[in-house]
Design a protein around this motif. Structure first.
Motif, PDB file in Angstrom:
ATOM      1  N   PRO A  14     -28.407  16.531 132.835  1.00  0.00           N
ATOM      2  CA  PRO A  14     -28.581  16.951 131.439  1.00  0.00           C
ATOM      3  C   PRO A  14     -29.713  17.954 131.269  1.00  0.00           C
ATOM      4  N   MET A  15     -29.661  18.712 130.190  1.00  0.00           N
ATOM      5  CA  MET A  15     -30.759  19.606 129.809  1.00  0.00           C
ATOM      6  C   MET A  15     -31.987  18.792 129.416  1.00  0.00           C
ATOM      7  N   LEU A  16     -33.121  19.470 129.387  1.00  0.00           N
ATOM      8  CA  LEU A  16     -34.308  18.892 128.765  1.00  0.00           C
ATOM      9  C   LEU A  16     -34.063  18.775 127.262  1.00  0.00           C
ATOM     10  N   ASN A  17     -34.823  17.932 126.610  1.00  0.00           N
ATOM     11  CA  ASN A  17     -34.644  17.715 125.173  1.00  0.00           C
ATOM     12  C   ASN A  17     -34.728  19.027 124.391  1.00  0.00           C
ATOM     13  N   PRO A  53     -32.717  14.916 134.826  1.00  0.00           N
ATOM     14  CA  PRO A  53     -32.460  16.215 134.195  1.00  0.00           C
ATOM     15  C   PRO A  53     -32.182  17.303 135.230  1.00  0.00           C
ATOM     16  N   ALA A  54     -31.363  18.253 134.848  1.00  0.00           N
ATOM     17  CA  ALA A  54     -30.991  19.339 135.758  1.00  0.00           C
ATOM     18  C   ALA A  54     -32.201  20.137 136.214  1.00  0.00           C
ATOM     19  N   ARG A  78     -32.395  24.409 125.739  1.00  0.00           N
ATOM     20  CA  ARG A  78     -33.531  25.196 126.249  1.00  0.00           C
ATOM     21  C   ARG A  78     -33.717  25.140 127.759  1.00  0.00           C
ATOM     22  N   SER A  79     -32.784  24.512 128.477  1.00  0.00           N
ATOM     23  CA  SER A  79     -32.903  24.518 129.937  1.00  0.00           C
ATOM     24  C   SER A  79     -31.521  24.464 130.542  1.00  0.00           C
ATOM     25  N   GLN A  80     -31.451  24.648 131.856  1.00  0.00           N
ATOM     26  CA  GLN A  80     -30.186  24.473 132.550  1.00  0.00           C
ATOM     27  C   GLN A  80     -29.714  23.036 132.413  1.00  0.00           C
ATOM     28  N   GLY A  81     -28.392  22.830 132.555  1.00  0.00           N
ATOM     29  CA  GLY A  81     -27.841  21.484 132.484  1.00  0.00           C
ATOM     30  C   GLY A  81     -26.840  21.335 131.355  1.00  0.00           C
TER      31      GLY A  81
END
Length: 571
Positions: free
Chosen positions: A146-149, A221-222, A189-192
């Motif tokens: 998953p992405m970061l929050n 997280p990814a 806001r991030s990969q995933g």
């Protein structure tokens, strides 16, 4: 290694075809020892720039390769059709079975002894696993994570869940275009993949619950370096699995599927897991039916306090201990002896998993909800079944009787739902037809349709909604889904008219259209099927062969598997 490698038939023979197979691969610089008994490991990559959730998997493949080489294997990466839920139209579910065919035939046709599946966005996980099951080689899954929050003005937000709130935010909370834009640039806001307990995170957890990933991998997280560490270890492990002949069919037993049902309930997972697990089981010949999800999972306590049913996101879930904590807490409900890809049992893998935050992951004796699994409904409106997710529903609506407001299609819904003259109130039941496997086609995630603007302005947050479609795992509400048989093939859902009374009684597992048998028979006799949605290509093929939701919406010709043998070659 006692058994002969499958790849030997390509690379091990000193004849004309052995020369052909080896010589062409040598254009990439492989030395002699790569063709002398090393297990050949296929890395099935669902990377695509059109699939944002999987766009980092190109890098992950290189990490997996490191592990394979370290363990004495020969890695060969190959692409398959990638399915990006956020981009593809009309719905990635239309193409899940096509991607599974791509995966299956790519594995079977090539000199592979084992397979690593790189997955992420919703349908990339079930499609590749379905395809791998039909070949039945040693297989391990590396979920992309998953992405970061997401962040918005100091608050954590879910990249999927906010989508379903935009209309409410605009019309009720008066969010401006600038507000929505600020959210847009900060929510992913991030990969995933999406970081709510939506379908992507649910299916990653299902892979761990089934025993197809290394323990503890699903929730990382990814962007966390530990994800790459686990990817490298997965590369090492698949080589050992080949040596042990630990095929996917030895892991995906009936016990494994029962464990997945229990754990999906414990995490408050997506309803889409049902349709995917049914399809995967169908590829292996494991007996699994819709009722099992109710019988096995409906009394399981909810432990994960995650959006959309709870408060937190996957990042906090990982920091709290992740899925191993849930598995340990649910040990009394699962088959602890079920084998996993690391050769150990699921109980052994998770026996000592520590919990670092009981607000995020509750204990089984003090759960968030005592009973949280999927409820399977039956009645004249859904002869073969329908489902609802109680943990995401409004308790006051779980027993409800109201007048139907019928929309013939999703286009009809969009055209009329915000008409101020539409006869609808908070006690009405929204009925959406024509969004099942055949009718749409592809069974889109539209079951959790937005409420009318005039009711949102009154402060109404939920209504009973019924359809033959699906809903995103990131969504919530009192939504009845997967009605089977669907309206497009003459299911009773197609016969509902405005003003008909519909009774929903989740406790008694009932969904009933309150008209007489005589009236129902009259409507059936007058019903005519809608014109087909396509007359050529894959979509026509899909419409002709897709099964109904209670069977997993797989193609009828794909149930079971053809095995790993290639029956003809050029010898």
């Amino acid at each position: 290694m006692s058994q002969k490698l499958r790849s030997y038939d390509w690379f091990g023979k000193n004849d004309k075809m052995g020369f052909v197979h080896r010589s062409w691969l040598r254009n990439q610089g492989y030395p002699d020892d790569y063709f002398q008994g090393k297990p050949v490991i296929g890395i099935c990559n669902t990377w695509s720039e059109l699939t944002p959730c999987n766009a980092h998997l190109r890098d992950f493949a290189e990490v997996v390769k490191r592990g394979i080489v370290e363990a004495g294997g020969f890695p060969l990466e190959f692409p398959v059709m990638s399915l990006g839920e956020t981009i593809m139209r009309p719905t990635t579910m239309l193409f899940r079975n096509l991607a599974s065919m791509d995966t299956e035939e790519s594995i079977r046709a090539n000199p592979l002894d084992g397979v690593v599946l790189l997955t992420g966005c919703d349908k990339t996980t079930p499609s590749t696993v379905m395809g791998a099951c039909s070949v039945d080689l040693p297989t391990i899954v590396v979920p992309g994570g998953p992405m970061l929050n997401g962040r918005f003005r100091g608050q954590c937000v879910g990249s999927g869940s906010f989508n379903w709130l935009i209309k409410e935010k605009q019309h009720v909370e008066n969010y401006t275009a600038e507000d929505i834009h600020e959210m847009e640039v900060g929510v992913a806001r991030s990969q995933g993949h999406c970081m709510t307990m939506g379908t992507a995170s649910t299916m990653a957890c299902m892979m761990e619950a089934l025993g197809l990933t290394l323990p503890g991998m699903a929730a990382i997280p990814a962007a966390d370096s530990r994800k790459k560490l686990m990817a490298q270890l997965s590369g090492r492990r698949i080589v050992e699995m080949v040596k042990e002949d630990l095929k996917i069919s030895k892991i995906l037993t009936r016990q494994a599927f029962e464990n997945a049902i229990v754990i999906n309930a414990g995490i408050g997972g997506s309803t889409n897991a049902i349709i995917h697990l049914l399809a995967i089981a169908g590829r292996l010949g494991v007996e699994l039916n819709l009722e099992d999800f109710d019988i096995i999972g409906s009394k399981v306590p909810l432990l994960a306090n995650l959006k959309p049913a709870g408060k937190y996101l996957m990042e906090e879930f990982f920091y709290a201990g992740g899925l191993p904590v849930v598995i340990r807490e649910l040990k009394q409900y699962i088959h602890n002896e079920a084998i996993t890809v690391n050769g150990k049992s699921i109980g052994e893998n998770n026996a000592h998993a520590p919990c670092y935050d009981q607000e995020v992951i509750a204990s089984a004796d003090k759960p968030l909800l005592k009973e949280a699994g999927i409820a399977v409904l039956k009645g004249n409106l859904c002869e073969y079944g329908a489902i609802i997710k109680p943990s995401a529903a409004t308790p006051a609506l779980m027993k409800h009787r109201g007048k139907a407001v019928v929309f013939k299609s999703i286009e009809d819904y969009h055209q009329r739902i915000d008409d101020p003259n539409l006869e609808i109130d908070e006690n009405s039941v929204i009925v959406l037809q024509g969004v099942g496997p055949v009718g749409y086609p592809g069974m889109p995630e539209v079951g959790n349709v937005d409420l009318p603007e005039k009711l949102l302005r009154k402060g109404i947050k939920d209504m009973v909604r019924i359809s033959d479609g699906r809903m995103s795992g990131t969504a919530a509400g009192t939504v009845v889904l997967h009605v089977s048989p669907e309206s497009a093939i003459g299911g009773v859902l197609a016969l509902v008219k405005d003003g008909d009374m519909i009774e929903l009684d989740v406790e008694n597992r009932k969904l009933h259209l309150d008209i007489s048998d005589e009236e129902l028979a009259k409507r059936k006799a007058a019903w005519t099927p809608p014109p087909p949605q396509a007359d050529r290509g894959y979509v026509k093929f899909y419409i002709d062969h897709v099964q109904q939701a209670h069977l997993g919406a797989d193609l009828d010709i794909l149930r079971g598997g053809s095995g790993s043998e290639v029956t003809r070659d050029l010898h």
